[in-house]
Design an enzyme around this catalytic site. Structure first.
Site, mmCIF file in Angstrom:
data_model
loop_
_atom_site.group_PDB
_atom_site.id
_atom_site.type_symbol
_atom_site.label_atom_id
_atom_site.label_comp_id
_atom_site.label_asym_id
_atom_site.label_seq_id
_atom_site.Cartn_x
_atom_site.Cartn_y
_atom_site.Cartn_z
ATOM 1 N N LYS A 1 -12.934 -0.170 6.247
ATOM 2 C CA LYS A 1 -13.601 -0.910 5.168
ATOM 3 C C LYS A 1 -14.631 -1.887 5.693
ATOM 4 C CE LYS A 1 -9.552 0.283 3.196
ATOM 5 N NZ LYS A 1 -8.478 0.873 3.992
ATOM 6 N N TRP B 1 0.867 -1.186 0.000
ATOM 7 C CA TRP B 1 0.000 0.000 0.000
ATOM 8 C C TRP B 1 0.909 1.242 0.000
ATOM 9 C CZ3 TRP B 1 -1.854 2.766 4.846
ATOM 10 C CH2 TRP B 1 -2.818 3.718 4.541
ATOM 11 N N ASP C 1 -0.462 -5.464 9.352
ATOM 12 C CA ASP C 1 -1.471 -4.473 9.001
ATOM 13 C C ASP C 1 -2.711 -5.239 8.568
ATOM 14 O OD1 ASP C 1 -3.035 -2.423 8.171
ATOM 15 O OD2 ASP C 1 -1.701 -1.675 6.612
HETATM 16 C C1 LIG Z 1 -3.132 -2.001 3.724
HETATM 17 C C2 LIG Z 1 -3.851 -0.794 4.231
HETATM 18 N N1 LIG Z 1 -3.616 -0.347 5.485
HETATM 19 C C3 LIG Z 1 -4.256 0.739 5.968
HETATM 20 C C4 LIG Z 1 -5.165 1.426 5.195
HETATM 21 C C5 LIG Z 1 -5.813 2.667 5.781
HETATM 22 O O1 LIG Z 1 -6.686 2.424 6.755
HETATM 23 P P1 LIG Z 1 -7.462 3.654 7.458
HETATM 24 O O2 LIG Z 1 -8.613 3.994 6.567
HETATM 25 O O3 LIG Z 1 -7.894 3.087 8.752
HETATM 26 O O4 LIG Z 1 -6.503 4.770 7.568
HETATM 27 C C6 LIG Z 1 -5.425 1.001 3.895
HETATM 28 C C7 LIG Z 1 -6.334 1.664 2.960
HETATM 29 O O5 LIG Z 1 -6.811 2.700 2.958
HETATM 30 C C8 LIG Z 1 -4.749 -0.128 3.401
HETATM 31 O O6 LIG Z 1 -4.967 -0.564 2.165
#
Ligand SMILES: Cc1ncc(COP(=O)(O)O)c(C=O)c1O
Length: 280
Positions: free
Chosen positions: A129, A12, A93
């Protein structure tokens, strides 16, 4: 002290600046083989074995973003043993819990395995999500301590870090998640909806792959239905992505990552035609 933070290649996009801004030196380990559109497990293990002791290794708990390719349980086991043997710190993560298998409990398998194997992972979880709470900034950081005393010390350190950053977290989203997870009926609703959403995405994967074959494309699109989670890592080049944007107004990220949540039975034909058009 210089701490190395290893992230999968690719990962990401935001991971790299987040870790750099935290003062860590970010390095990549091999994760995905573009040629075969598959997990590059052998090279990933080689890279893990080469990481200096004490390094942090970022692992996507499930539904890897952007590739949609996760290790199997046997592969996770091998990773867990190697990470333990080499004294690395696993950092999970978990942003798509429930998106891989349709069941958030099943999708936590790798994290549970690491803990059972005696590792002390750090886990960051997002509820953006799987609870549809993007705007509420709701997630959690969990750390497994060896003893109660150690856990207390970690919490105290964390408080010192967050206090000057954001002081206190927003409460509303956390209350929503707590309300759901404390009520058996609401929890079951959440689990059912999560499964419905994951099943729909998987159906769209199969449909998109079939439609691509129907368009007459001679390319192999098997990876579209083999991958899991929210994204299809199509293999389209940046050039092809730009052409598709300009000519057909179909939008995906420059690395060819398609959000499967946006694919429906109503637009799948159009999308398949657009992909074929730029890739033939
Ligand atoms: C792998 C990953 N980690 C973290 C996030 C972000 O999460 P948050 O919306 O809680 O900041 C995302 C996507 O937005 C993601 O794809």
């Amino acid at each position: 002290m210089l701490v190395l933070q290893y992230v999968p290649n690719p990962t990401w996009g935001n991971h790299i600046p987040i870790f750099q801004n935290s003062g860590l030196e970010v390095r990549k380990y091999r994760y995905y083989d573009k040629e075969s559109s598959d997990l590059d497990f052998v090279n990933m293990m080689k890279d893990i074995k080469d990481m200096p002791e004490g390094s942090i290794v970022l692992l996507h708990a499930c539904a890897h973003n952007p590739t949609g390719m996760d290790p199997t349980l046997e592969q996770w086991k091998e990773m867990s043993e190697t990470i333990k043997k080499h004294n690395l710190l696993p950092f999970f993560d978990c942003a798509y819990q429930g998106f891989a298998s349709g069941d958030p409990n099943t999708d936590a398998a790798a994290i549970r395995m690491f803990v059972e194997d005696g590792l002390q992972p750090m886990v960051v979880q997002s509820f953006s999500k799987n609870f549809g709470l993007y705007g509420q900034r709701i997630g959690a950081l969990s750390v497994v301590g060896a003893t109660e005393e150690e856990a207390k010390r970690v919490v105290s350190q964390m408080k010192m870090v967050v206090r000057p950053m954001y002081s206190n977290p927003p409460r509303h989203g956390a209350r929503i998640v707590t309300t759901i997870l404390e009520d058996p009926k609401l929890t079951q609703d959440f689990l059912d909806q999560c499964k419905g959403m994951a099943d729909r995405i998987n159906l769209m994967r199969v449909l998109l792959k079939d439609k691509l074959t129907e368009t007459g494309s001679t390319k192999n699109w098997d990876h579209i239905s083999k991958q899991i989670g929210m994204f299809a890592y199509s293999g389209l080049s940046e050039d092809q992505v730009m052409q598709m944007r300009e000519n057909q107004h179909v939008y995906c990220t420059a690395d060819g990552r398609i959000s499967m949540a946006g694919v429906t039975s109503g637009n799948v034909d159009y999308i398949a035609d657009a992909i074929h058009d730029v890739s033939k």
